[in-house]
Write a protein that holds these residues in place. Structure first.
Motif, PDB file in Angstrom:
ATOM      1  N   GLY A 116       0.476  -1.049  -0.033  1.00  0.00           N
ATOM      2  CA  GLY A 116       0.120  -0.004   0.158  1.00  0.00           C
ATOM      3  C   GLY A 116       0.329   1.430  -0.086  1.00  0.00           C
ATOM      4  N   GLU A 117       1.973   1.110  -0.137  1.00  0.00           N
ATOM      5  CA  GLU A 117       3.197   2.488   0.096  1.00  0.00           C
ATOM      6  C   GLU A 117       3.237   2.692  -1.242  1.00  0.00           C
ATOM      7  OE1 GLU A 117       3.904   3.613   2.998  1.00  0.00           O
ATOM      8  OE2 GLU A 117       3.389   2.897   3.675  1.00  0.00           O
ATOM      9  N   THR A 118       3.700   4.047  -1.107  1.00  0.00           N
ATOM     10  CA  THR A 118       3.762   4.288  -3.007  1.00  0.00           C
ATOM     11  C   THR A 118       4.538   4.076  -3.402  1.00  0.00           C
ATOM     12  OG1 THR A 118       3.948   6.817  -1.776  1.00  0.00           O
ATOM     13  CG2 THR A 118       4.370   6.475  -3.877  1.00  0.00           C
ATOM     14  N   TYR A 119       5.467   3.066  -2.751  1.00  0.00           N
ATOM     15  CA  TYR A 119       6.954   2.922  -3.772  1.00  0.00           C
ATOM     16  C   TYR A 119       6.505   0.360  -3.418  1.00  0.00           C
ATOM     17  CZ  TYR A 119       8.597   7.058  -4.360  1.00  0.00           C
ATOM     18  OH  TYR A 119       9.822   7.796  -4.757  1.00  0.00           O
ATOM     19  N   GLY A 120       5.589   0.517  -2.678  1.00  0.00           N
ATOM     20  CA  GLY A 120       4.716  -0.892  -2.737  1.00  0.00           C
ATOM     21  C   GLY A 120       5.512  -1.791  -3.924  1.00  0.00           C
ATOM     22  N   PHE A 121       5.062  -1.881  -4.455  1.00  0.00           N
ATOM     23  CA  PHE A 121       5.766  -2.929  -5.630  1.00  0.00           C
ATOM     24  C   PHE A 121       7.710  -3.153  -5.263  1.00  0.00           C
ATOM     25  CE2 PHE A 121       8.233  -3.643  -9.552  1.00  0.00           C
ATOM     26  CZ  PHE A 121       7.564  -5.556  -9.606  1.00  0.00           C
ATOM     27  N   TRP A 122       7.791  -2.048  -5.290  1.00  0.00           N
ATOM     28  CA  TRP A 122       9.039  -2.125  -5.090  1.00  0.00           C
ATOM     29  C   TRP A 122       9.873  -3.064  -3.761  1.00  0.00           C
ATOM     30  CZ3 TRP A 122      11.558  -2.043  -9.675  1.00  0.00           C
ATOM     31  CH2 TRP A 122      11.188  -1.522 -10.447  1.00  0.00           C
ATOM     32  N   LEU A 123       9.011  -2.482  -2.657  1.00  0.00           N
ATOM     33  CA  LEU A 123       9.108  -2.352  -1.122  1.00  0.00           C
ATOM     34  C   LEU A 123       8.979  -3.796  -1.758  1.00  0.00           C
ATOM     35  CD1 LEU A 123       7.663   0.033   0.512  1.00  0.00           C
ATOM     36  CD2 LEU A 123      10.347   0.068   0.503  1.00  0.00           C
ATOM     37  N   LEU A 124       7.985  -4.766  -2.185  1.00  0.00           N
ATOM     38  CA  LEU A 124       7.592  -5.749  -2.085  1.00  0.00           C
ATOM     39  C   LEU A 124       8.519  -7.309  -3.058  1.00  0.00           C
ATOM     40  CD1 LEU A 124       3.952  -6.263  -2.500  1.00  0.00           C
ATOM     41  CD2 LEU A 124       4.444  -6.686  -0.493  1.00  0.00           C
ATOM     42  N   LEU A 125       9.218  -6.654  -3.463  1.00  0.00           N
ATOM     43  CA  LEU A 125      10.163  -6.738  -4.885  1.00  0.00           C
ATOM     44  C   LEU A 125      11.574  -7.260  -4.104  1.00  0.00           C
ATOM     45  CD1 LEU A 125      11.036  -8.305  -7.637  1.00  0.00           C
ATOM     46  CD2 LEU A 125      12.161  -6.014  -8.055  1.00  0.00           C
ATOM     47  N   LEU A 126      11.866  -6.526  -3.076  1.00  0.00           N
ATOM     48  CA  LEU A 126      13.153  -6.199  -1.488  1.00  0.00           C
ATOM     49  C   LEU A 126      12.788  -7.365  -1.335  1.00  0.00           C
ATOM     50  CD1 LEU A 126      13.949  -2.154  -1.591  1.00  0.00           C
ATOM     51  CD2 LEU A 126      15.656  -4.790  -2.882  1.00  0.00           C
ATOM     52  N   VAL A 127      11.859  -7.340  -0.633  1.00  0.00           N
ATOM     53  CA  VAL A 127      11.244  -8.440   0.451  1.00  0.00           C
ATOM     54  C   VAL A 127      11.213  -9.955  -0.199  1.00  0.00           C
ATOM     55  CG1 VAL A 127       9.609  -9.514   2.422  1.00  0.00           C
ATOM     56  CG2 VAL A 127      10.141  -6.904   1.835  1.00  0.00           C
ATOM     57  N   ALA A 128      10.405  -9.703  -1.259  1.00  0.00           N
ATOM     58  CA  ALA A 128      11.059 -10.897  -2.198  1.00  0.00           C
ATOM     59  C   ALA A 128      12.447 -11.450  -2.164  1.00  0.00           C
ATOM     60  CB  ALA A 128       9.807 -11.613  -3.875  1.00  0.00           C
ATOM     61  N   LEU A 129      12.858 -10.670  -2.723  1.00  0.00           N
ATOM     62  CA  LEU A 129      14.364 -10.883  -3.337  1.00  0.00           C
ATOM     63  C   LEU A 129      15.095 -11.518  -1.718  1.00  0.00           C
ATOM     64  CD1 LEU A 129      15.175  -8.466  -5.737  1.00  0.00           C
ATOM     65  CD2 LEU A 129      14.596 -10.996  -5.684  1.00  0.00           C
ATOM     66  N   GLY A 130      15.038 -10.733  -0.466  1.00  0.00           N
ATOM     67  CA  GLY A 130      15.118 -10.963   0.253  1.00  0.00           C
ATOM     68  C   GLY A 130      14.836 -12.377   1.199  1.00  0.00           C
ATOM     69  N   PHE A 131      13.382 -12.620   1.490  1.00  0.00           N
ATOM     70  CA  PHE A 131      13.056 -14.054   1.381  1.00  0.00           C
ATOM     71  C   PHE A 131      13.908 -15.639   0.526  1.00  0.00           C
ATOM     72  CE2 PHE A 131       8.986 -12.931   3.308  1.00  0.00           C
ATOM     73  CZ  PHE A 131       9.354 -12.619   5.018  1.00  0.00           C
ATOM     74  N   LEU A 132      14.033 -15.084  -0.588  1.00  0.00           N
ATOM     75  CA  LEU A 132      14.719 -16.215  -1.760  1.00  0.00           C
ATOM     76  C   LEU A 132      16.116 -15.965  -1.124  1.00  0.00           C
ATOM     77  CD1 LEU A 132      14.705 -17.526  -4.164  1.00  0.00           C
ATOM     78  CD2 LEU A 132      15.022 -15.335  -5.689  1.00  0.00           C
ATOM     79  N   SER A 133      16.653 -14.871  -0.983  1.00  0.00           N
ATOM     80  CA  SER A 133      18.234 -14.966  -0.365  1.00  0.00           C
ATOM     81  C   SER A 133      17.654 -16.401   0.898  1.00  0.00           C
ATOM     82  CB  SER A 133      18.854 -13.578  -0.350  1.00  0.00           C
ATOM     83  OG  SER A 133      18.692 -13.051  -1.092  1.00  0.00           O
ATOM     84  N   TYR A 134      17.046 -16.030   1.824  1.00  0.00           N
ATOM     85  CA  TYR A 134      16.834 -16.430   3.015  1.00  0.00           C
ATOM     86  C   TYR A 134      16.877 -18.183   2.461  1.00  0.00           C
ATOM     87  CZ  TYR A 134      15.395 -18.000   7.470  1.00  0.00           C
ATOM     88  OH  TYR A 134      16.002 -18.595   9.014  1.00  0.00           O
ATOM     89  N   GLY A 135      15.798 -18.420   2.084  1.00  0.00           N
ATOM     90  CA  GLY A 135      16.063 -19.614   0.942  1.00  0.00           C
ATOM     91  C   GLY A 135      17.384 -20.951   0.434  1.00  0.00           C
ATOM     92  N   LEU A 136      17.448 -19.580  -0.450  1.00  0.00           N
ATOM     93  CA  LEU A 136      18.406 -20.258  -0.868  1.00  0.00           C
ATOM     94  C   LEU A 136      19.938 -20.307   0.273  1.00  0.00           C
ATOM     95  CD1 LEU A 136      18.694 -18.208  -4.293  1.00  0.00           C
ATOM     96  CD2 LEU A 136      18.024 -20.748  -3.713  1.00  0.00           C
ATOM     97  N   PHE A 137      19.697 -19.397   0.975  1.00  0.00           N
ATOM     98  CA  PHE A 137      21.076 -20.211   2.495  1.00  0.00           C
ATOM     99  C   PHE A 137      20.569 -20.970   3.520  1.00  0.00           C
ATOM    100  CE2 PHE A 137      21.756 -19.475   7.350  1.00  0.00           C
ATOM    101  CZ  PHE A 137      23.131 -19.401   6.728  1.00  0.00           C
ATOM    102  N   SER A 138      19.184 -21.322   3.603  1.00  0.00           N
ATOM    103  CA  SER A 138      18.703 -22.625   4.267  1.00  0.00           C
ATOM    104  C   SER A 138      18.868 -23.337   3.727  1.00  0.00           C
ATOM    105  CB  SER A 138      17.550 -22.345   4.520  1.00  0.00           C
ATOM    106  OG  SER A 138      17.005 -20.933   5.445  1.00  0.00           O
ATOM    107  N   MET A 139      18.948 -23.581   2.311  1.00  0.00           N
ATOM    108  CA  MET A 139      19.224 -24.615   1.127  1.00  0.00           C
ATOM    109  C   MET A 139      21.038 -25.105   1.497  1.00  0.00           C
ATOM    110  SD  MET A 139      16.578 -25.492  -1.554  1.00  0.00           S
ATOM    111  CE  MET A 139      17.370 -23.392  -2.957  1.00  0.00           C
ATOM    112  N   ALA A 140      21.383 -24.322   1.630  1.00  0.00           N
ATOM    113  CA  ALA A 140      23.407 -24.477   1.622  1.00  0.00           C
ATOM    114  C   ALA A 140      23.144 -24.377   3.042  1.00  0.00           C
ATOM    115  CB  ALA A 140      23.982 -23.056   0.709  1.00  0.00           C
ATOM    116  N   GLU A 141      22.786 -24.063   3.922  1.00  0.00           N
ATOM    117  CA  GLU A 141      22.875 -24.476   5.303  1.00  0.00           C
ATOM    118  C   GLU A 141      22.982 -25.778   5.902  1.00  0.00           C
ATOM    119  OE1 GLU A 141      21.583 -22.382   9.495  1.00  0.00           O
ATOM    120  OE2 GLU A 141      20.437 -22.608   8.141  1.00  0.00           O
TER     121      GLU A 141
END
Length: 147
Positions: A116-141
């Motif tokens: 809902g924020e002005t830059y909502g799409f970009w904020l969600l994209l950053l969060v999605a990339l962050g969650f993707l990073s966490y998932g990839l880290f978890s697999m390697a972990e």
């Protein structure tokens, strides 16, 4: 769910908050729960920013490239996950302070709030990339975790 109605975690959290806000000490309990979720989020973000997650890895078995990749994935992933949890905790505290159980909706509402924020799409994209990073880290972990 047994009665055929789909129940999301947000509905469950809202119903729990609604019940708690109706009782005398419930408001304090919801605020406490929200603050605990914020603290967990802060802990995750701090673990990412300080690279504390590396203590649990067998770094000596990694190549330099693997170590650098896991370090970046862990930094981004833990920080993003911590921020998302922090937002969810703030929503819980806000619900208790305003006596509005509909605001105690959890992580999905936190992500909707970002949208809902002005830059909502970009904020969600950053969060999605962050969650993707966490998932990839978890697999390697799974391969390099100290047991």
């Amino acid at each position: 769910m047994l009665r055929g109605k789909p129940a999301s975690s947000a509905d469950t959290q809202q119903n729990a908050a609604e019940g708690l806000l109706g009782s005398g000490a419930g408001r304090v309990a919801v605020i406490a729960a929200g603050l605990i979720v914020v603290a967990i989020g802060a802990g995750l973000a701090i673990a990412g920013l300080t690279k504390r997650f590396e203590r649990h890895l067998r770094v000596s078995r990694m190549t330099r490239a693997t170590r650098n990749l896991l370090r970046r994935l862990g930094e981004v992933g833990f920080t993003a996950k911590g921020i998302a949890y922090g937002i969810a905790g703030v929503l819980f505290v806000t619900a208790a302070l305003q006596y509005d159980p509909s605001k105690a909706r959890g992580l999905d509402a936190a992500l909707r709030a970002l949208a809902g924020e002005t830059y909502g799409f970009w904020l969600l994209l950053l969060v999605a990339l962050g969650f993707l990073s966490y998932g990839l880290f978890s697999m390697a972990e799974a391969k390099y975790r100290k047991v």
